[in-house]
Design an enzyme around this catalytic site. Sequence first.
Site, PDB file in Angstrom:
ATOM      1  N   ARG A  68      13.344 -13.288  -7.746  1.00 53.69           N
ATOM      2  CA  ARG A  68      13.205 -11.977  -8.385  1.00 53.69           C
ATOM      3  C   ARG A  68      13.222 -12.073  -9.902  1.00 53.69           C
ATOM      4  O   ARG A  68      12.528 -11.321 -10.592  1.00 53.69           O
ATOM      5  CB  ARG A  68      14.367 -11.065  -7.970  1.00 53.69           C
ATOM      6  N   HIS A 112      11.135  10.537  -7.414  1.00 51.42           N
ATOM      7  CA  HIS A 112      11.554  10.335  -6.022  1.00 51.42           C
ATOM      8  C   HIS A 112      11.240  11.606  -5.233  1.00 51.42           C
ATOM      9  O   HIS A 112      11.531  12.717  -5.697  1.00 51.42           O
ATOM     10  CB  HIS A 112      13.053  10.033  -5.965  1.00 51.42           C
TER      11      HIS A 112
HETATM   12  C1  GAR Z   1       5.308   9.484  -4.304  1.00 51.02           C
HETATM   13  O1  GAR Z   1       5.561  10.515  -3.389  1.00 51.02           O
HETATM   14  C2  GAR Z   1       6.602   9.015  -4.942  1.00 51.02           C
HETATM   15  O2  GAR Z   1       7.499  10.056  -5.159  1.00 51.02           O
HETATM   16  C3  GAR Z   1       7.112   8.063  -3.907  1.00 51.02           C
HETATM   17  O3  GAR Z   1       5.974   7.362  -3.470  1.00 51.02           O
HETATM   18  C4  GAR Z   1       4.831   8.215  -3.577  1.00 51.02           C
HETATM   19  C5  GAR Z   1       3.784   7.483  -4.363  1.00 51.02           C
HETATM   20  O4  GAR Z   1       2.602   8.226  -4.356  1.00 51.02           O
HETATM   21  N1  GAR Z   1       8.099   7.189  -4.443  1.00 51.02           N
HETATM   22  C6  GAR Z   1       9.126   6.728  -3.757  1.00 51.02           C
HETATM   23  O5  GAR Z   1       9.309   6.980  -2.577  1.00 51.02           O
HETATM   24  C7  GAR Z   1      10.059   5.825  -4.532  1.00 51.02           C
HETATM   25  N2  GAR Z   1      11.347   5.798  -3.914  1.00 51.02           N
HETATM   26  P1  GAR Z   1       1.510   8.016  -5.486  1.00 51.02           P
HETATM   27  O6  GAR Z   1       1.194   6.517  -5.507  1.00 51.02           O
HETATM   28  O7  GAR Z   1       0.341   8.808  -5.014  1.00 51.02           O
HETATM   29  O8  GAR Z   1       2.082   8.500  -6.785  1.00 51.02           O
END
Ligand code: GAR
Length: 217
Positions: A68, A112
Site C-alpha cells: 500500500r 458518501h
Molecule cells: C457515488 O454514489 C459515491 O457517493 C459512492 O460511489 C458512487 C460513485 O459514483 N462512493 C462511495 O460509496 C464511497 N464510500 P460516481 O463514480 O458516478 O461518482
Amino acid sequence: MSRKRVAVLISGRGSNMAALIDAAKDKTFPAEIVLVLSNRPDAGGLATASATGIATEVVEHTQYGKDRAAFEAALQAALVKHRIEIVCLAGFMRLLTAGFVDRWPERMINIHPALLPAFKGLDTHQRALDAGAKVHGATVHFVVPEMDAGPIIMQGVVAVSPDDNEQTLGQRVLAVEHRIYPQALKMLAEGRVRVIDGRCLIDGVPVSDAGTTAPPD
Ligand code: GAR
C-alpha cells in the site's frame, strides 16, 4: 485570489467527477479540476475527463500487490507533479492509510452516499431501506484515516418513500450528491471551512446554523 488546483480521484463512472468538472467550468468558481486520477484503467470517468481536456493519470493498485505504501507514494507523486492543492475522492474505492491521509489535512474530501455517521461502507441504499429509514441522503466530509468518518462539511437529504427500491432511492441520492459536492468544494476552496474539535464551522459558525444543509427534495 487564484483558483485552487484540484484532483478528483475515481474508480468508476465518475458522475460526481463530472458534476465537479461542470461546476468548475465557470471561471468564477474558486477551484479548477486539473487532474483526474484513477486506480483502474477501465474507469469510465477517465474518458469523460479526457473529453473535456483535463489531464488524467492511472495508478493501478493491482500493480503494487499488497504494498500500500508504494501505491500511495505513486498517488502522491502524481498529485505533487500536478501541483494539487485539494483532493476530492469521488467513488474512489480504495482505502487510504494514515500515511497518505495525513499528508492532506483538511485538504482531502469525500462524498458518501448516506447521512453519516449512519451507513458507513457499502450498499448504503439497501441498508437504509432495510432499516426502515425515513430519510436518507449524502454527505461530504473531510477524509481521516478511519473509513467514512471525518468532519462533516455538508449533507443533503431525501425522503424515503414506501415505494422505493435500491435503484430509485439511489438515483435520488445521486442527484443530491451532484448538487452538494460542488457546493462543498466551493466553500472549501474559498477558505470558509474550519475544523474545531472535530466539527466543521462554515464562516466561523456551526454548519447547522450556516444554511449549508441542502433542503429535502
Ligand atoms: C457515488 O454514489 C459515491 O457517493 C459512492 O460511489 C458512487 C460513485 O459514483 N462512493 C462511495 O460509496 C464511497 N464510500 P460516481 O463514480 O458516478 O461518482
